[in-house]
Design a protein around this motif. Sequence first.
Motif, PDB file in Angstrom:
ATOM      1  N   GLY A 101       0.799  -1.232   0.000  1.00 43.39           N
ATOM      2  CA  GLY A 101       0.000   0.000   0.000  1.00 43.39           C
ATOM      3  C   GLY A 101       0.825   1.272   0.000  1.00 43.39           C
ATOM      4  O   GLY A 101       0.270   2.363   0.142  1.00 43.39           O
ATOM      5  N   LYS A 102       2.157   1.148  -0.201  1.00 43.47           N
ATOM      6  CA  LYS A 102       2.981   2.362  -0.152  1.00 43.47           C
ATOM      7  C   LYS A 102       2.805   3.251  -1.389  1.00 43.47           C
ATOM      8  O   LYS A 102       3.265   4.374  -1.411  1.00 43.47           O
ATOM      9  N   HIS A 103       2.183   2.688  -2.436  1.00 41.97           N
ATOM     10  CA  HIS A 103       1.942   3.482  -3.659  1.00 41.97           C
ATOM     11  C   HIS A 103       0.440   3.768  -3.812  1.00 41.97           C
ATOM     12  O   HIS A 103      -0.040   3.967  -4.924  1.00 41.97           O
ATOM     13  N   GLY A 104      -0.267   3.723  -2.704  1.00 37.17           N
ATOM     14  CA  GLY A 104      -1.707   4.040  -2.744  1.00 37.17           C
ATOM     15  C   GLY A 104      -2.570   2.789  -2.699  1.00 37.17           C
ATOM     16  O   GLY A 104      -2.135   1.699  -3.057  1.00 37.17           O
ATOM     17  N   VAL A 105      -3.809   3.030  -2.287  1.00 36.23           N
ATOM     18  CA  VAL A 105      -4.749   1.907  -2.105  1.00 36.23           C
ATOM     19  C   VAL A 105      -5.099   1.244  -3.440  1.00 36.23           C
ATOM     20  O   VAL A 105      -5.227   0.017  -3.541  1.00 36.23           O
ATOM     21  N   THR A 106      -5.252   2.060  -4.487  1.00 36.98           N
ATOM     22  CA  THR A 106      -5.661   1.500  -5.782  1.00 36.98           C
ATOM     23  C   THR A 106      -4.584   0.552  -6.315  1.00 36.98           C
ATOM     24  O   THR A 106      -4.881  -0.571  -6.739  1.00 36.98           O
ATOM     25  N   ARG A 107      -3.338   0.990  -6.285  1.00 35.28           N
ATOM     26  CA  ARG A 107      -2.247   0.123  -6.780  1.00 35.28           C
ATOM     27  C   ARG A 107      -2.163  -1.137  -5.931  1.00 35.28           C
ATOM     28  O   ARG A 107      -1.892  -2.225  -6.441  1.00 35.28           O
ATOM     29  N   GLY A 162     -21.368  -1.966 -13.830  1.00 32.28           N
ATOM     30  CA  GLY A 162     -20.406  -2.192 -12.751  1.00 32.28           C
ATOM     31  C   GLY A 162     -19.015  -1.704 -13.126  1.00 32.28           C
ATOM     32  O   GLY A 162     -18.359  -0.995 -12.352  1.00 32.28           O
ATOM     33  N   GLY A 163     -18.592  -2.051 -14.332  1.00 38.36           N
ATOM     34  CA  GLY A 163     -17.251  -1.670 -14.788  1.00 38.36           C
ATOM     35  C   GLY A 163     -17.134  -0.161 -14.910  1.00 38.36           C
ATOM     36  O   GLY A 163     -16.100   0.438 -14.580  1.00 38.36           O
ATOM     37  N   SER A 164     -18.218   0.447 -15.374  1.00 39.09           N
ATOM     38  CA  SER A 164     -18.214   1.889 -15.560  1.00 39.09           C
ATOM     39  C   SER A 164     -18.066   2.606 -14.205  1.00 39.09           C
ATOM     40  O   SER A 164     -17.258   3.539 -14.067  1.00 39.09           O
ATOM     41  N   LEU A 165     -18.796   2.124 -13.197  1.00 39.97           N
ATOM     42  CA  LEU A 165     -18.698   2.751 -11.866  1.00 39.97           C
ATOM     43  C   LEU A 165     -17.308   2.526 -11.265  1.00 39.97           C
ATOM     44  O   LEU A 165     -16.732   3.414 -10.633  1.00 39.97           O
ATOM     45  N   LEU A 166     -16.758   1.327 -11.485  1.00 44.12           N
ATOM     46  CA  LEU A 166     -15.429   1.018 -10.940  1.00 44.12           C
ATOM     47  C   LEU A 166     -14.389   2.014 -11.470  1.00 44.12           C
ATOM     48  O   LEU A 166     -13.608   2.587 -10.712  1.00 44.12           O
ATOM     49  N   ILE A 167     -14.415   2.243 -12.805  1.00 39.04           N
ATOM     50  CA  ILE A 167     -13.422   3.162 -13.398  1.00 39.04           C
ATOM     51  C   ILE A 167     -13.604   4.573 -12.834  1.00 39.04           C
ATOM     52  O   ILE A 167     -12.630   5.252 -12.486  1.00 39.04           O
ATOM     53  N   GLN A 168     -14.844   4.992 -12.699  1.00 38.84           N
ATOM     54  CA  GLN A 168     -15.059   6.355 -12.170  1.00 38.84           C
ATOM     55  C   GLN A 168     -14.614   6.477 -10.713  1.00 38.84           C
ATOM     56  O   GLN A 168     -14.083   7.502 -10.302  1.00 38.84           O
ATOM     57  N   ASP A 169     -14.809   5.407  -9.953  1.00 39.92           N
ATOM     58  CA  ASP A 169     -14.340   5.396  -8.546  1.00 39.92           C
ATOM     59  C   ASP A 169     -12.819   5.518  -8.480  1.00 39.92           C
ATOM     60  O   ASP A 169     -12.274   6.268  -7.683  1.00 39.92           O
ATOM     61  N   ILE A 170     -12.151   4.725  -9.338  1.00 39.55           N
ATOM     62  CA  ILE A 170     -10.678   4.752  -9.340  1.00 39.55           C
ATOM     63  C   ILE A 170     -10.195   6.156  -9.696  1.00 39.55           C
ATOM     64  O   ILE A 170      -9.301   6.713  -9.065  1.00 39.55           O
ATOM     65  N   ALA A 171     -10.835   6.735 -10.721  1.00 39.69           N
ATOM     66  CA  ALA A 171     -10.416   8.083 -11.144  1.00 39.69           C
ATOM     67  C   ALA A 171     -10.623   9.084 -10.015  1.00 39.69           C
ATOM     68  O   ALA A 171      -9.764   9.940  -9.775  1.00 39.69           O
ATOM     69  N   SER A 172     -11.744   8.956  -9.308  1.00 37.44           N
ATOM     70  CA  SER A 172     -11.997   9.967  -8.263  1.00 37.44           C
ATOM     71  C   SER A 172     -11.060   9.791  -7.066  1.00 37.44           C
ATOM     72  O   SER A 172     -10.889  10.700  -6.266  1.00 37.44           O
ATOM     73  N   SER A 173     -10.398   8.608  -6.978  1.00 40.27           N
ATOM     74  CA  SER A 173      -9.424   8.429  -5.889  1.00 40.27           C
ATOM     75  C   SER A 173      -8.100   9.144  -6.210  1.00 40.27           C
ATOM     76  O   SER A 173      -7.199   9.199  -5.375  1.00 40.27           O
ATOM     77  N   GLY A 174      -7.982   9.645  -7.442  1.00 34.11           N
ATOM     78  CA  GLY A 174      -6.770  10.385  -7.827  1.00 34.11           C
ATOM     79  C   GLY A 174      -5.688   9.480  -8.419  1.00 34.11           C
ATOM     80  O   GLY A 174      -4.592   9.947  -8.735  1.00 34.11           O
ATOM     81  N   ALA A 175      -5.984   8.187  -8.613  1.00 30.19           N
ATOM     82  CA  ALA A 175      -4.976   7.257  -9.160  1.00 30.19           C
ATOM     83  C   ALA A 175      -4.614   7.636 -10.598  1.00 30.19           C
ATOM     84  O   ALA A 175      -5.454   8.145 -11.341  1.00 30.19           O
TER      85      ALA A 175
END
Length: 418
Positions: free
Chosen positions: A13-19, A56-69
């Motif tokens: 998790g040192k490079h963020g939660v998404t990674r 589902g896939g569409s929401l996942l991508i938008q969630d990842i983007a909003s996390s700043g990844a």
Amino acid sequence: MNLTREENEMLAGKHGVTREKFMRILLSLGECYDAEEMIPVSSAHILYSLTALGKGGSLLIQDIASSGAKFSINTHTNPTVMDPILWKDLGVLEDRAQEQAALASALKNMGAMLSDTCTPYLIGHIPLIGEHVAWSESSAIVFANSVLGARTNREGGPSALAAALTGRVPRYGYHLDENRYGDLKIKVTAKMESAHDYGTLGFFAGKMAQDKVPVFVGISPPVSLDCLKLLGAAAATSGSVALFHVLGVTPEAQTEKAAFGRKKIGNSQTVEFGGKELRETEETLCKATDREVDLVVFGCPHASIIELREIAELIAGRKVKTGVELWICTSKVIKAYAVAAGYVQILETSGARIISDTCPVLMSGGVGKGPCPKTIATDSAKLVSYISLYAAAKGQEILPYYGSHQRCVEAGISGMWR
Ligand code: F3S
């Protein structure tokens, strides 16, 4: 798996939660395939059409983007459900268009290059021989492996996304030398006269090879990029071919030894593709019978500038029959090139439409505005297979005619298949 310090840090998790999350997905994938380690990849080709992702896939991508990844490697995209200019006219619903645009903006913020094409290699995304990449889209994967000599597995939406975020994939499958040798010899004795004959050969080969690596022998160079594009796309449709070799043509098959390695290929692993097989395969792809054509489609996979020029030359000074639609699907980049070269003007004056960033398979809400066409004429074996499935899923029936550029152009002009 043996992980490097950086990979372990991602996992911790040192490079963020998404990674961290996506490194875990890659780790599980690697363990499934007994991969010993990860390898860095230089690019990812990702899917983001609403048709491919679903809600589902569409929401996942938008969630990842909003996390700043952000993506950590060159990341380019497959086509969407809409032409950026003609979408309304082609019957795409307003809310679908807005959702697709929101996804595009999310991916752009993450650093994706919105290529929106299934032929990224035609617009500058060209991995070199031996380069490891993580591509999705079966026709692009088979081209990258076979024609460019790059190395990718058949990545799906989530694994390509994981590679884009982490810059890694597990080392297994087509990343390994031993899995890149041919398993099946296809002796080509048929006279290969047009690009669509290569599509027919690919469709035959995919059926024979399934997930094996076919090696075509007996084809004399030069073979054009468009022929190899149609060959691979068709083989990845009727089978799950991700790599093929053409002896003396593709980079890893300059000799039989290079193509097959130490494998001994006997009669049971050899099939012939002669005039009979060419005719029979073409007949299975050409299912319509009433001779009337509603829609003609070129550009599956997306058309090259050379294909656009050929079609423009065939159609120049003539008119598409009233009531018939003639589409050429391509990327926005190739379309801009074709505008500059004068081909788009010739095509549009004849009544053809140049559709960019999408294709009939990915477009939602029916093919085109108004009633669904009953018959479609195309030079693409891949489109023939997918369009029938696509229509059946909507409770409709579209019957395909399949033939050369010339035959398809004539069908657009006369409205009849001859
Ligand atoms: Fe491309 Fe659509 Fe064909 S994505 S390969 S044009 S089905």
